[in-house]
Motif scaffolding. Structure first.
Motif, mmCIF file in Angstrom:
data_model
loop_
_atom_site.group_PDB
_atom_site.id
_atom_site.type_symbol
_atom_site.label_atom_id
_atom_site.label_comp_id
_atom_site.label_asym_id
_atom_site.label_seq_id
_atom_site.Cartn_x
_atom_site.Cartn_y
_atom_site.Cartn_z
ATOM 1 N N SER A 328 0.822 -1.206 0.000
ATOM 2 C CA SER A 328 0.000 0.000 0.000
ATOM 3 C C SER A 328 0.858 1.259 0.000
ATOM 4 C CB SER A 328 -0.916 0.003 1.226
ATOM 5 O OG SER A 328 -1.712 -1.164 1.268
ATOM 6 N N CYS A 329 1.921 1.254 0.810
ATOM 7 C CA CYS A 329 2.799 2.432 0.876
ATOM 8 C C CYS A 329 3.530 2.638 -0.450
ATOM 9 C CB CYS A 329 3.802 2.273 2.007
ATOM 10 S SG CYS A 329 3.083 2.419 3.657
ATOM 11 N N GLY A 330 3.986 1.538 -1.065
ATOM 12 C CA GLY A 330 4.666 1.655 -2.348
ATOM 13 C C GLY A 330 3.763 2.253 -3.404
ATOM 14 N N TYR A 331 2.503 1.802 -3.421
ATOM 15 C CA TYR A 331 1.557 2.351 -4.390
ATOM 16 C C TYR A 331 1.212 3.800 -4.053
ATOM 17 C CZ TYR A 331 -2.777 3.465 -6.732
ATOM 18 O OH TYR A 331 -3.742 4.117 -7.479
ATOM 19 N N GLY A 332 0.842 4.048 -2.805
ATOM 20 C CA GLY A 332 0.374 5.374 -2.409
ATOM 21 C C GLY A 332 1.438 6.450 -2.556
ATOM 22 N N TYR A 333 2.655 6.147 -2.113
ATOM 23 C CA TYR A 333 3.717 7.155 -2.150
ATOM 24 C C TYR A 333 4.019 7.581 -3.582
ATOM 25 C CZ TYR A 333 7.995 9.634 -0.933
ATOM 26 O OH TYR A 333 8.940 10.615 -0.761
ATOM 27 N N TYR A 334 4.182 6.609 -4.463
ATOM 28 C CA TYR A 334 4.583 6.947 -5.832
ATOM 29 C C TYR A 334 3.411 7.382 -6.696
ATOM 30 C CZ TYR A 334 9.174 5.372 -4.536
ATOM 31 O OH TYR A 334 10.386 5.266 -3.912
ATOM 32 N N SER A 449 10.559 -5.578 -1.975
ATOM 33 C CA SER A 449 10.093 -6.049 -3.282
ATOM 34 C C SER A 449 8.579 -5.955 -3.388
ATOM 35 C CB SER A 449 10.553 -7.488 -3.514
ATOM 36 O OG SER A 449 11.957 -7.560 -3.644
ATOM 37 N N VAL A 450 7.903 -6.289 -2.304
ATOM 38 C CA VAL A 450 6.442 -6.185 -2.301
ATOM 39 C C VAL A 450 6.009 -4.744 -2.538
ATOM 40 C CG1 VAL A 450 4.385 -6.372 -0.838
ATOM 41 C CG2 VAL A 450 6.053 -8.231 -0.868
ATOM 42 N N SER A 451 6.710 -3.812 -1.904
ATOM 43 C CA SER A 451 6.350 -2.397 -2.091
ATOM 44 C C SER A 451 6.544 -1.966 -3.536
ATOM 45 C CB SER A 451 7.184 -1.506 -1.162
ATOM 46 O OG SER A 451 8.522 -1.401 -1.607
ATOM 47 N N ARG A 452 7.501 -2.585 -4.229
ATOM 48 C CA ARG A 452 7.756 -2.219 -5.629
ATOM 49 C C ARG A 452 6.656 -2.720 -6.561
ATOM 50 N NH1 ARG A 452 10.111 1.625 -3.519
ATOM 51 N NH2 ARG A 452 11.429 0.788 -1.857
ATOM 52 N N VAL A 453 5.929 -3.744 -6.128
ATOM 53 C CA VAL A 453 4.756 -4.159 -6.910
ATOM 54 C C VAL A 453 3.759 -3.009 -6.944
ATOM 55 C CG1 VAL A 453 2.818 -5.764 -7.052
ATOM 56 C CG2 VAL A 453 5.079 -6.603 -6.389
ATOM 57 N N GLY A 454 3.526 -2.415 -5.769
ATOM 58 C CA GLY A 454 2.645 -1.247 -5.709
ATOM 59 C C GLY A 454 3.204 -0.080 -6.490
ATOM 60 N N ALA A 455 4.532 0.105 -6.416
ATOM 61 C CA ALA A 455 5.165 1.216 -7.133
ATOM 62 C C ALA A 455 5.126 1.004 -8.643
ATOM 63 C CB ALA A 455 6.612 1.377 -6.670
ATOM 64 N N ALA A 458 1.561 1.964 -9.706
ATOM 65 C CA ALA A 458 1.238 3.379 -9.517
ATOM 66 C C ALA A 458 1.292 4.210 -10.803
ATOM 67 C CB ALA A 458 2.141 3.984 -8.447
ATOM 68 N N PRO A 459 2.364 4.142 -11.604
ATOM 69 C CA PRO A 459 2.405 4.980 -12.815
ATOM 70 C C PRO A 459 1.279 4.664 -13.799
ATOM 71 C CG PRO A 459 4.583 4.109 -12.309
ATOM 72 C CD PRO A 459 3.612 3.394 -11.429
ATOM 73 N N GLN A 460 0.858 3.398 -13.839
ATOM 74 C CA GLN A 460 -0.216 3.026 -14.755
ATOM 75 C C GLN A 460 -1.552 3.622 -14.310
ATOM 76 O OE1 GLN A 460 0.885 1.660 -17.485
ATOM 77 N NE2 GLN A 460 2.910 1.558 -16.514
ATOM 78 N N PHE A 461 -1.773 3.671 -13.002
ATOM 79 C CA PHE A 461 -3.007 4.278 -12.506
ATOM 80 C C PHE A 461 -2.961 5.802 -12.603
ATOM 81 C CE2 PHE A 461 -4.214 0.152 -11.007
ATOM 82 C CZ PHE A 461 -5.594 0.209 -10.933
ATOM 83 N N VAL A 462 -1.753 6.372 -12.541
ATOM 84 C CA VAL A 462 -1.619 7.807 -12.797
ATOM 85 C C VAL A 462 -2.055 8.108 -14.224
ATOM 86 C CG1 VAL A 462 0.012 9.715 -13.039
ATOM 87 C CG2 VAL A 462 0.201 8.168 -11.087
ATOM 88 N N THR A 469 -11.413 9.911 -13.727
ATOM 89 C CA THR A 469 -11.135 10.808 -12.597
ATOM 90 C C THR A 469 -11.327 10.119 -11.252
ATOM 91 O OG1 THR A 469 -11.892 12.668 -13.935
ATOM 92 C CG2 THR A 469 -11.712 13.027 -11.562
ATOM 93 N N GLY A 470 -10.339 10.265 -10.375
ATOM 94 C CA GLY A 470 -10.443 9.788 -8.999
ATOM 95 C C GLY A 470 -10.028 8.359 -8.758
ATOM 96 N N VAL A 471 -9.861 7.556 -9.811
ATOM 97 C CA VAL A 471 -9.610 6.124 -9.621
ATOM 98 C C VAL A 471 -8.300 5.881 -8.871
ATOM 99 C CG1 VAL A 471 -8.469 5.858 -11.878
ATOM 100 C CG2 VAL A 471 -9.530 3.880 -10.767
ATOM 101 N N MET A 472 -7.278 6.690 -9.144
ATOM 102 C CA MET A 472 -5.978 6.510 -8.495
ATOM 103 C C MET A 472 -6.086 6.668 -6.980
ATOM 104 S SD MET A 472 -2.548 8.744 -9.194
ATOM 105 C CE MET A 472 -3.013 10.173 -8.197
ATOM 106 N N TYR A 473 -6.831 7.674 -6.547
ATOM 107 C CA TYR A 473 -6.953 7.937 -5.110
ATOM 108 C C TYR A 473 -7.952 7.013 -4.431
ATOM 109 C CZ TYR A 473 -3.989 12.074 -5.384
ATOM 110 O OH TYR A 473 -2.920 12.929 -5.549
ATOM 111 N N PHE A 474 -8.995 6.581 -5.131
ATOM 112 C CA PHE A 474 -9.927 5.619 -4.536
ATOM 113 C C PHE A 474 -9.209 4.312 -4.199
ATOM 114 C CE2 PHE A 474 -13.695 7.957 -6.417
ATOM 115 C CZ PHE A 474 -14.287 8.222 -5.186
ATOM 116 N N LEU A 475 -8.372 3.833 -5.113
ATOM 117 C CA LEU A 475 -7.617 2.610 -4.859
ATOM 118 C C LEU A 475 -6.655 2.807 -3.692
ATOM 119 C CD1 LEU A 475 -6.688 -0.235 -5.537
ATOM 120 C CD2 LEU A 475 -5.142 0.736 -7.265
ATOM 121 N N CYS A 476 -6.013 3.969 -3.639
ATOM 122 C CA CYS A 476 -5.083 4.259 -2.552
ATOM 123 C C CYS A 476 -5.802 4.245 -1.200
ATOM 124 C CB CYS A 476 -4.430 5.616 -2.784
ATOM 125 S SG CYS A 476 -3.096 6.001 -1.625
#
Length: 531
Positions: A328-334, A449-455, A458-462, A469-476
């Motif tokens: 979650s942190c890997g996805y959310g941060y990036y 490594s798990v955090s990098r899965v989220g990372a 992240a760019p694809q959801f960006v 609209t909003g999908v990136m933050y709803f998932l986060c």
């Protein structure tokens, strides 16, 4: 003699050597200073992958006289249009021109329209390098040591950044970003364990609370503004990284790791070096062999693998629950960092603000880690992240004045970044403390490594959020809530001795038992009484 006694003996040696003295301060400053390399390397694509203003340029079909081609009136510029009306029909834009106020890889290789996926994919490729490296370097650091792994990561990052600066195509650039990712993953896997194994119990949270990442990230925003060229930024990053290789002659190998593999003479030499640098009497390390000999797991020469992280049910559950938080942190941060383009206002100012907000986040992490403990600190900041990210998503989709929307989105995005950063900081300390020394780098490497899965995601959801609209933050937000719940299933580690071996008692040691620790130095007694 129990495993906890071995750990306590090593803690005693550390305190007799000066506790958190001059050696620890210099070592910490050196390693955290080198973090400029990892910070700039990972955040590079927030600028290098940004899309400058651009226009589709076509000839004015109403002017039939081709002599007008040299006149400005002949040319028509359509802002960010992938198609243009040519000879009466809509066709693919034949010529794209980009604003000259910033030079990014998007403008360098025309990565818009049909190729707009390239920049986000390059970022995901970089994160794939981190994912792979997290697994490999975790094993590497536990086999060959923390020190060579740490410096090898600096070599890879330095060389790869410099070569990337001379890329002649986006394919070459993507390959070098992958190698940069390998170096970054190796660094992130080893640096925290490397420095914390020299640090007394009560100062462990200090490692995370120092806002070094935030300071370097804010500096990156400033440097990118002063030097708005992706190539120059890569070269500067590589050169600065190389400078920290000079610290090889100062920073020794982790004495805890040396003890864990039976190299007791070398461990004793490191302890003596620390004591001398701290201006303390050299501790009596003669009893170290007897202490270690009482624990077969430290002298049987066993080589640990990833299977040892999952073999014991207790360690498996810890890995799973902590892993959800890391993902979650890997996805959310990036996602928040790479989504800086979607905020209103100046790109460089937003980059700076998103970085500076980490400073109060990490200071708060240190305070609450010591007051509330690791578990409730993680839980609380994950809830802050959940509320803030959901607020961003809702603000993006409901109807309101655009100016007000921009202010709300920016404000909630900053709060979300604070929550995610603070939660990740607390989770790092938590993770290091739930694994014993013999598999600490393996476990930490897995979580990286798990955090990098989220990372990687992240760019694809960006990219997707530009259309949905909003999908990136709803998932986060959903991931933040799930992580908060998982934190409640992890055992509290505040004020507990770091374990050094895997045994039937792993994970069950209580607070440091001061009655078992014999101190010969007055300052060591004072340090222990503070714990």
């Amino acid at each position: 003699m129990s495993t906890s006694t071995v750990s306590e003996f090593l803690e005693q040696m550390l305190m007799e050597s000066g506790g958190f003295g001059r050696f620890q301060i210099v070592q910490l400053a050196t390693i955290l200073g080198s973090k400029i390399s990892i910070t700039w390397s990972l955040l590079m694509m927030a600028f290098a992958g940004a899309t400058p203003n651009w226009w589709c340029q076509t000839g004015n079909s109403t002017l039939s006289d081709q002599t007008d081609i040299n006149n400005a009136s002949y040319w028509v510029k359509i802002e960010k249009s992938c198609e243009a009306k040519i000879n009466g029909s809509m066709q693919t834009c034949p010529n794209k021109i980009f604003a000259t106020d910033m030079s990014t890889v998007v403008g360098e290789w025309n990565l818009v329209c049909d190729e707009k996926w390239v920049a986000s994919t390059v970022t995901s490729i970089q994160m794939a390098g981190l994912l792979l490296s997290g697994f490999l370097s975790g094993q590497l650091a536990d086999v060959i040591g923390r020190r060579p792994t740490y410096f090898f990561s600096l070599i890879i990052m330095s060389a790869s950044n410099i070569i990337a600066g001379f890329s002649t195509s986006w394919v070459m650039f993507a390959v070098m970003r992958f190698f940069i990712g390998l170096g970054c993953g190796m660094y992130l896997t080893v640096f925290y364990n490397y420095q914390i194994e020299f640090t007394p119990i009560r100062y462990r949270p200090l490692q995370i609370a120092i806002p070094d990442w935030s300071i370097w990230a804010a500096c990156f925003g400033l440097v990118a503004w002063l030097l708005p060229n992706w190539s120059h930024l890569h070269i500067v990053t590589g050169v600065v990284t190389g400078m920290f290789l000079l610290s090889w002659w100062f920073i020794p190998e982790s004495f805890r790791w040396l003890v864990s593999i039976g190299k007791l003479t070398e461990a004793g030499m490191v302890i003596k070096k620390i004591a001398k640098f701290n201006g303390k009497p050299v501790p009596k390390v003669d009893s170290l062999p007897a202490v270690v000999a009482s624990d077969p797991s430290l002298v049987n020469g066993k080589k640990y693998t990833f299977l040892d992280v999952f073999r014991h049910r207790e360690q498996l559950l810890k890995t799973v629950f902590a892993g959800i938080g890391w993902l979650s942190c890997g996805y959310g941060y990036y996602a928040i960092s790479y989504g800086v383009e979607q905020l209103s206002g100046n790109l460089y100012l937003n980059m700076f603000l998103l970085s500076v907000v980490d400073i109060p986040a990490l200071i708060a992490t240190m305070f609450f880690n010591n007051k509330l403990g690791r578990r409730w600190t993680c839980f609380g900041f994950f809830i802050v992240g959940f509320i803030s990210t959901m607020s961003v998503a809702i603000s993006q989709i409901i109807a309101m004045d655009e100016t007000l929307r921009g202010k709300l989105v920016n404000g909630f995005a900053l709060a979300a970044k604070l929550g995610v950063s603070a939660a990740w900081g607390a989770l790092m300390t938590f993770t290091v403390e739930i694994y014993p020394t013999v598999i600490r780098n393996l476990g930490y490497g897995i979580q990286n490594s798990v955090s990098r899965v989220g990372a990687m995601v992240a760019p694809q959801f960006v990219l997707i959020s530009q259309d949905v609209t909003g999908v990136m933050y709803f998932l986060c937000g959903a991931l933040m809530l799930l992580s908060a719940i998982c934190c409640l299933f992890l055992p509290e580690t505040k004020d507990k001795t770091i374990l050094d071996t895997l045994s039937s008692e792993a994970g069950k040691s209580g607070p440091l038992d001061k009655s078992n620790v014999v101190l010969t130095d007055k300052q060591s007694v004072l340090e222990t009484e503070k714990l």
